[in-house]
Each structure stands twice: as structure tokens, then as C-alpha cells.
Scaffold this motif. Sequence first.
Motif, PDB file in Angstrom:
ATOM      1  N   LEU A   1       0.838  -1.192   0.000  1.00 62.58           N
ATOM      2  CA  LEU A   1       0.000   0.000   0.000  1.00 62.58           C
ATOM      3  C   LEU A   1       0.877   1.248   0.000  1.00 62.58           C
ATOM      4  O   LEU A   1       0.612   2.237  -0.694  1.00 62.58           O
ATOM      5  CB  LEU A   1      -0.892  -0.017   1.251  1.00 62.58           C
TER       6      LEU A   1
ATOM      7  N   LEU B   1       3.305  10.389  -6.790  1.00 65.27           N
ATOM      8  CA  LEU B   1       4.176  10.792  -7.893  1.00 65.27           C
ATOM      9  C   LEU B   1       3.344  11.173  -9.119  1.00 65.27           C
ATOM     10  O   LEU B   1       3.576  12.186  -9.770  1.00 65.27           O
ATOM     11  CB  LEU B   1       5.096   9.619  -8.240  1.00 65.27           C
ATOM     12  N   VAL B   2       2.340  10.303  -9.387  1.00 61.63           N
ATOM     13  CA  VAL B   2       1.466  10.555 -10.533  1.00 61.63           C
ATOM     14  C   VAL B   2       0.809  11.918 -10.378  1.00 61.63           C
ATOM     15  O   VAL B   2       0.827  12.753 -11.284  1.00 61.63           O
ATOM     16  CB  VAL B   2       0.377   9.464 -10.649  1.00 61.63           C
TER      17      VAL B   2
ATOM     18  N   ILE C   1       3.469  14.881 -10.569  1.00 60.17           N
ATOM     19  CA  ILE C   1       3.962  15.152 -11.921  1.00 60.17           C
ATOM     20  C   ILE C   1       2.840  15.658 -12.806  1.00 60.17           C
ATOM     21  O   ILE C   1       3.005  16.598 -13.584  1.00 60.17           O
ATOM     22  CB  ILE C   1       4.642  13.905 -12.515  1.00 60.17           C
TER      23      ILE C   1
ATOM     24  N   VAL D   1       2.306  19.307 -12.034  1.00 60.01           N
ATOM     25  CA  VAL D   1       3.362  20.137 -12.626  1.00 60.01           C
ATOM     26  C   VAL D   1       3.119  20.288 -14.126  1.00 60.01           C
ATOM     27  O   VAL D   1       3.189  21.384 -14.692  1.00 60.01           O
ATOM     28  CB  VAL D   1       4.748  19.493 -12.373  1.00 60.01           C
ATOM     29  N   PHE D   2       2.799  19.142 -14.705  1.00 63.24           N
ATOM     30  CA  PHE D   2       2.539  19.039 -16.121  1.00 63.24           C
ATOM     31  C   PHE D   2       1.430  20.021 -16.553  1.00 63.24           C
ATOM     32  O   PHE D   2       1.591  20.824 -17.458  1.00 63.24           O
ATOM     33  CB  PHE D   2       2.072  17.598 -16.321  1.00 63.24           C
TER      34      PHE D   2
ATOM     35  N   ILE E   1       2.471  23.618 -16.194  1.00 66.60           N
ATOM     36  CA  ILE E   1       3.373  24.047 -17.267  1.00 66.60           C
ATOM     37  C   ILE E   1       2.574  24.343 -18.526  1.00 66.60           C
ATOM     38  O   ILE E   1       2.735  25.381 -19.169  1.00 66.60           O
ATOM     39  CB  ILE E   1       4.403  22.948 -17.580  1.00 66.60           C
ATOM     40  N   ILE E   2       1.700  23.395 -18.856  1.00 66.69           N
ATOM     41  CA  ILE E   2       0.937  23.571 -20.080  1.00 66.69           C
ATOM     42  C   ILE E   2       0.077  24.827 -19.976  1.00 66.69           C
ATOM     43  O   ILE E   2       0.019  25.632 -20.893  1.00 66.69           O
ATOM     44  CB  ILE E   2       0.074  22.331 -20.368  1.00 66.69           C
TER      45      ILE E   2
ATOM     46  N   ASP F   1       2.350  27.883 -20.270  1.00 63.34           N
ATOM     47  CA  ASP F   1       2.757  28.095 -21.659  1.00 63.34           C
ATOM     48  C   ASP F   1       1.618  28.649 -22.474  1.00 63.34           C
ATOM     49  O   ASP F   1       1.783  29.508 -23.315  1.00 63.34           O
ATOM     50  CB  ASP F   1       3.236  26.768 -22.275  1.00 63.34           C
TER      51      ASP F   1
ATOM     52  N   GLU G   1      13.951  26.634 -26.669  1.00 63.02           N
ATOM     53  CA  GLU G   1      14.721  26.984 -25.474  1.00 63.02           C
ATOM     54  C   GLU G   1      15.901  27.862 -25.846  1.00 63.02           C
ATOM     55  O   GLU G   1      16.242  28.810 -25.166  1.00 63.02           O
ATOM     56  CB  GLU G   1      15.192  25.689 -24.810  1.00 63.02           C
TER      57      GLU G   1
ATOM     58  N   ILE H   1       3.905   6.463 -16.332  1.00 61.14           N
ATOM     59  CA  ILE H   1       2.963   6.995 -15.345  1.00 61.14           C
ATOM     60  C   ILE H   1       1.596   7.249 -15.999  1.00 61.14           C
ATOM     61  O   ILE H   1       0.552   6.869 -15.455  1.00 61.14           O
ATOM     62  CB  ILE H   1       3.525   8.281 -14.711  1.00 61.14           C
TER      63      ILE H   1
ATOM     64  N   ASP I   1      12.868  20.575 -25.690  1.00 61.25           N
ATOM     65  CA  ASP I   1      13.248  21.807 -25.004  1.00 61.25           C
ATOM     66  C   ASP I   1      13.195  21.615 -23.503  1.00 61.25           C
ATOM     67  O   ASP I   1      13.074  20.510 -23.024  1.00 61.25           O
ATOM     68  CB  ASP I   1      12.280  22.942 -25.367  1.00 61.25           C
ATOM     69  N   GLY I   2      13.180  22.723 -22.807  1.00 59.29           N
ATOM     70  CA  GLY I   2      13.034  22.673 -21.364  1.00 59.29           C
ATOM     71  C   GLY I   2      14.239  23.276 -20.680  1.00 59.29           C
ATOM     72  O   GLY I   2      15.284  23.431 -21.290  1.00 59.29           O
TER      73      GLY I   2
ATOM     74  N   ILE J   1      10.556  17.156 -19.490  1.00 58.95           N
ATOM     75  CA  ILE J   1       9.317  16.903 -18.733  1.00 58.95           C
ATOM     76  C   ILE J   1       8.715  18.209 -18.230  1.00 58.95           C
ATOM     77  O   ILE J   1       7.568  18.246 -17.841  1.00 58.95           O
ATOM     78  CB  ILE J   1       9.510  15.948 -17.522  1.00 58.95           C
ATOM     79  N   LEU J   2       9.510  19.267 -18.239  1.00 58.94           N
ATOM     80  CA  LEU J   2       8.962  20.544 -17.787  1.00 58.94           C
ATOM     81  C   LEU J   2       8.618  21.446 -18.972  1.00 58.94           C
ATOM     82  O   LEU J   2       8.532  22.651 -18.835  1.00 58.94           O
ATOM     83  CB  LEU J   2       9.966  21.249 -16.872  1.00 58.94           C
TER      84      LEU J   2
ATOM     85  N   LYS K   1       6.545  21.722 -23.077  1.00 61.99           N
ATOM     86  CA  LYS K   1       5.473  21.155 -23.896  1.00 61.99           C
ATOM     87  C   LYS K   1       5.980  20.078 -24.847  1.00 61.99           C
ATOM     88  O   LYS K   1       5.199  19.326 -25.393  1.00 61.99           O
ATOM     89  CB  LYS K   1       4.797  22.271 -24.695  1.00 61.99           C
TER      90      LYS K   1
END
Lengths: 555, 332
Positions: A6, A15-16, A19, A22-23, A26-27, A30, A43, B113, B174-175, B189-190, B192
Motif C-alpha cells: 500500500l 508521484l502521478v 507530476i 506540474v505538467f 506548465i501547459i 505556456d 529553449e 505513469i 526543449d526545457g 518533462i517541464l 510542452k
Amino acid sequence: MNRLVLGILGVVAALVIAIGAVFILIIARDGDEEEGAEPQRTEEAEEPRQAGELRLSGADPITLDPALATDAASAAYIVEIFGGLVTLDRDLNLVPDLAAEIPTRENGGVVDNPDGTVTYTFHLRPDALFHDRRPVIADDVKYSLERAVDPRTGSVVAETYLRDIEGARDMARGRADEISGIEVVDDLTLSITIDSPNAVFLYKLTYPTAFVVDQRQVESNPRNWTRKPYGTGPYKMKEWRLGQRITLEANEDYHLGAPQVKTVRFLLAGGSILTMYENDDIDVAGVSVDDIERILDPSDPLNLEYVSGDELAIDYIGLNVNVPPFDDPKVRQAFAHAIDREKIAEVILKGVIPVADGLVPAGVPGYQGPSHALEFDPEKARQLLAESTYEGPENMPTITLAESGGGATVGPTSEAIIEMWRENLGVEVEMQQAEAATFFSDIDQGRYQMFHLGWIMDYPDPENVVDLLFYSTSRQNNSRYSNPEVDALLEQARGELDQQRRFELYSQAEQIIIDDTPWIPLFFSRSHDLVKPYVKGYIFPPIVIPRLRYASVEQ
Amino acid sequence: MQGILTYTLRRLLWAPLILLAVTFIAFSITRYGPGDPISVISGQFRDPEAFERVRAEKGLDKPVVQQYGIYLKNVFLEGDLGESISIYRGVPVWEIIWPRLLVSVQMGLIALIIAFALGIPVGIYAALRQGTWVDPFSISTFLLFQSIPALVAVPFLVLIFALKLDWLPVGGWDGPTVELAGQKIALGILSKSIVIPALALSLPAVAGIARLTRATTLAVLGEDYVRAARAKGLSEFTVVSRHVARNALLPLVTVIGLSLVTLLEGAFFTETILGIPGIGRLAFQAVTSRDYDVILALVLMLGVAFILANILIDIAYTFIDPRIRYERREAT
């Protein structure tokens, strides 16, 4: 036990969620940025373009060691970072680089010895420096040339370019520790003796193989010195991140004048070049034939930024003259006359690629190729085929045209050519694709009847095509062509000192080869690029030469 | 506990033999296949004599068995994976692989994940709705994704999200960058740029996970303790989350390894099409340019990864399922 599991699942779940959160953030972030009509940026481009900076897209070089480079991608960086005794200017004239002047018979720099050898004496510029500010001396030149030829260096091209120097071949074969034909007279004077008079010898020294490297650097770090090499060229390597970017910095001490663009960044990651250009991430972009129609449309805003330039390269079909049915010149001629290259150029290549009217690409300074090309004439093609030993299309063996490719689709040009042979000659030709590595080794071994290939000239002299690719014992003669008459003309041209006469000999030889048709020339090459209006003086030379020092960026 | 230790040791002893077999096959294929790195880097300079000299310099003229011996000695005794010839000439192989591996790992992790985060709820939901149209519909939707090869899925995703909707970049990686062991690594991962590859890699893996979850959930739903929980009057949510899911999800640990296979398979195409500097694209590059040492290092690395993953899963089993005891096998 269950508690442990467990716990693990709990951590995974956390974690899922973390992340995922965060994901999404970020999206979302952006997305917000984009609403401000800010175009998507990579970048690399997040930092705004600095004053005097030029951003280009580039390919990753295989190596920055001038002795080893064989590909145009590597050479494009090497010619900016390094230099040799002589170089080519933007009009492809031979000009001095590390040498103070071009040795000639008139200025006493070239002396014909009684034994038939020729000695070139180079006086080095006193103000030429390596990027670590050490002055270049004659020993550096000798070291660099010998290093290139040394079998331990492992260069596949050194011999092609430096073989004329006395003793170079001995060293390449491990029979000598130095090149006997190179002599250091004093710190700033060097003499190079070649086997026999050779009009293109100095041209060969403009190729990276003959460039000067920093002996101290190479020997102190033999494995990694090319990551930040000290050359003598107009630009210094600032940073090379494998697969990501190369940043060059102007060499303020450059002996031919400090370049105007202080920083040049090459983005190596690839992607859609045109999109990056439209997003202002890069300042220059190559345009593929697929995009050309859009760019050529005068109503497209990009039209004003379009530049095209001829390149010294040719696209051809090579015919193996030792293998049926191409062992009969009439069959070869018939196949050549049956192709309507004008039509392919117009329909498939959108009218932006010139048809090859000879073997030597148009644009070699001073060279006038032969007048007679193999024009499209289906009537004559059929007649030639009927007159051949095969007496027409019925008795032909199976014919296969090989090209480099993944095997999924045949290139449209090859497809059109095969269709024209079917229509105009009644001959069925099959298509075979091999991926590049296999394709080249099969050509080397003469396994193909016919192959679709290209040749990029290394220096602007017809010798680089007519002699190198068609002299009967040349290692590069991939069609196995052999004609004593042509060989005699080529041998005569090698020793001819009068440039005009020499070019006439090549022109004669070229005409004979065209008529014998070991190659069916298809197209010459032309570059298509977009350049931002604030970039001035960015040239598109016909071959790889140092070009960045001519450019400037206006703010 | 001691049983696990001896079991693990025994498995680890097998590992070199497996790796030996793997490298031998890969080595033979590279050496006997057409073309070689020297011929590739020569481009249009076709000078057979020079080729021979450079081959000799690189030891490629020796008999293949001898070359293999030298390779094994370098790898296993000196830890030297060799150097690249036709991608970055002279650069040590590990230096080329390492930064790319970190890129692929980011992608793989996110994809894994997503696959589990989607697969588990879908599987449980389908099981709870067994017998209704929801069950076959939800599972078969993801089966559809599984059947679409990456070669088709990636351009399709690019077409929709990058070209039509203009939400995501067309490709690349990128990132923000971090410095790791002397290499600058972009944290995709950070940014798009992870979205399309992560979707392309994870969607095909969802179906397998969902189907397994559905099967185990169905098995658990019939258990007495579930009936007991229901009888106690617990809410459906509590029953599913506390009693069903906890037991149904255990076997999923075993498919992590299998999912890894799917991911690596997909990475080869996904990275190549999208121009992502990971090991999948590197593998493609290495094969087309015949960069022997890079190909072999990648094969070796994947071999090691699979062996380790399998051992770890076997060990995890003993924790998850008390019925499995490795020492018992030894006793018989």
C-alpha cells in the motif's frame, strides 16, 4: 506485507499526482504566454537575439578535426575555425590565408626542378595566430600535413588531397615517418615539393585536410581537443553541445580582418527549419523544393527574403560500362536520349533546378564546358537501341536502377525517368533501393548496372570531375569508364601550365565522355534559402568556403 | 530473506552469459552486414586503399572472432565501451549515450505513469460495469490505440496538436537545462515538447494494463471478503478503493517490465520522427551509419536493463505474494 504494498502504491500515486500537476501547470502557463501573441520559441531562442548575433540551423558535425572531415556538414564549421596556407574567396579565386602570397612562377614561389618535380615556397604571414594567440610557424604547417597523412590519424581523404607531395604516399603507407617533400626553411618559410607539375595542387590545399592545427593542443589532449579546437580561422569555438548547439565567437585577432558578426549560433536539434525561421528563431533557412512554390509566390511575405545560388554539384545516373546492357555505348546513348530532363525540371523540380548540360557543373570560374549535350530525342533513342548489339528493347536483360533510400517510396525523379524509358524505349527498368551504407559499398564493388547518385565538387576546377571521376585507373571512377583517348587528354592537361589551354583539354575530354555516356547527367544543384532582411552579406557559395566573415547583422 | 538473496545471486550469475550471447549476436550482425563505418564517413571519397588503411588502424581488418575477443576484453575487463566512428568521430561511446539516455528516461517515466494512471481506472471501471456496453467499449477504445503503430500515431498527433491546433511544438526537445555529470540535460518533462512523445508512447500501453486490471478486479469482486464488505453496508466507493483495488492491483507490478518493452519499441520511431535526442533516435542513427561500438553499447545497455528489471520484478513478487518463496524451489 499489505501495508508495504500500500505504501509503494501510495508513493506511486503521489508521484502521478505531483507530476501530473506540474505538467498541467506548465501547459497552462505556456498557454497563457501564447495569448500575448508571443510566438512559440525554442529553449535556445529564449534569450533574445544579442546585438551582432547570427542564428543559423546546422547539422551536427561528425568531426571538427580537419584531417578527418569528409562531409560538407563538418567542413562548414571547420572552414570557419581553421585555415590553411591558401583559401578561396567568395568568387572562388585562390587567395592567401596563412601564406603571405600565392606562390607563382612569376614571383619565384614556384620552381620547376630539373628532375621534373616542382617546389612551392610559402612565406607565412607574421601576424597569423592560433586561437590561443600563439603565432603560426612553418613547423605547425609541416606537422599538420604530416599528421593528416599519418595512417595513425585514420583519414580517408588525406591521400586524395596530399598525394602529389613527394613522400606523402610513403608516409601514408607507413613507410616513412615524415613527408620528404615538405621542408621547413625557417620559422616563416616552408617549401613543398610535388612529384610533377600540377595545376590544381594549390586548390587541393584549400580543403580542410591541409588545414593547420595546433600541435601542442592536439598532443596534449589527443582524444578531446576537437571539442574546443584552436585553429587559425575567423571564428573560435565557444561551445559545442553535442546534438544541441554550436556557438562560434569572432576571432578579433584574425589576420584577414576581424569578422563583423561577433557570435554565430548553430541550432543542431533539427526540426522544421521553415517554421523556426517564421518564428524568428533563426535568421537563415534553407528551403526545400516542396516549399518552394509558396516562397516563389510574389504575394507571400517571405518572397522578398528568398535567395538562390548555384552550387558546384551534379545529380546523375551512373552506368556501369562493364555490365550488360550498358557495355554497348549505343544502349547508353539511347537511355540518355530517352529522358526529357527539361520536363522533369519543370514539373517535379518546380523549375528551380537547372538541367545539367554537361558533366562539370556550371559556375567553375573560367571554364567553358562542351557545347553538345545529349538532348531529349525519343526517335533517335529508339533508333540507337535498334542499332545496338541488343537490336531493340526485346533482347534486353533485366535492368535495375539503384538509388539510396529507405525502400518505402521511389524518388519522383527516378520514377519519372523509369516511366520515360518505358514510354520512349519500351524498356522496363526496375527500381532498387538500398540504405546509404549498403548503397555506397555496392557501388564500390560494381554491383549495380545503373545508379542514381550525386557528386559535390571539392574545388572549382574541371579536373575534380573530368579527371578524378573518368580517368580509367582513378579510384573514384565508379562507372568503370575507360577510354585511352580521354586518358591521353587528361594526362596532357595535368602538366599543362597555360590555364586556358588546360581548360580546353578538359572541355575536349568532357565532350568525348558525354558522347560515350558512362553517366547520364541530370541536374546541377541550386541552393534555395531565406535570409532575414537585417542580415547583410550572408553569401551562399557554390562550394564550402569560409563565409561567415562576410556577413553582418543590422539591428 | 536469505532465499531471495541466493536466488538473486543465481540470477545475477546468469546475467553475464545472457549478455555474452546478446553481444555475440549483435556483434556478428554488425560485422557481417553490408557496409561499415569507414565506408559511411568517406561519403563521396571512394578510395578503397585508404579504407583498408583506416580499417586496419581501427582493428577492423582482424578476423571477426579476434575483434570480438578484443571487444569483450575492453568492455568487461576495462569498462571501455569504445568510441564512435561515424556519428561523432573519436568521442567515447558512453559520452554520447549518457545524455540521450537521460532524455529517453524522462519520456519513458512520464509515459509509464500516464499509462498506469489511465489503465488502472479504465480497467476497474470496465470490471465494475461488466456486462454493460461500457466494458467492451472502454477496453476496445484503448485496444485501438494499441493497434496503431507509432509510425502512424506520431505524425497524426503532430498534425492535430502542432499543425492544426498549434498548441504544441512540431518536434524537438526543449526545457530548462540542468548540469548532470558534466552534461547539460534539457528537462523536457517541464516543457510542452514532452506531450506528443509521452502520448504516443503511453496510449498503446494503456490497453494491456486496463485489461489486466479488469481481469484481476473481476477475480477479486467474486471474493468472500468483498461480499462481506458489501454486506457490512460500506459504500461502493469504500468497497472498491479499500477492498477491491488493493488486492487487484498487486499483479500489475509484473507488467511494468512488459510496458518497458512497449516503451522502448515505441521510442525508436517516436524519437526519430520527432527529432528527440534520445537513445531511440541514436540507435537509428547508429545503425544507418554503422557505428559499431554505439550499436553494441546500446544493445548491451538494453540487455542489462532487461535483466535487472526482471530480477527486480521477481523479487517484488515475493513481497507482493506471500505464496511465492524462492528458497522452496531450491529445496526440491
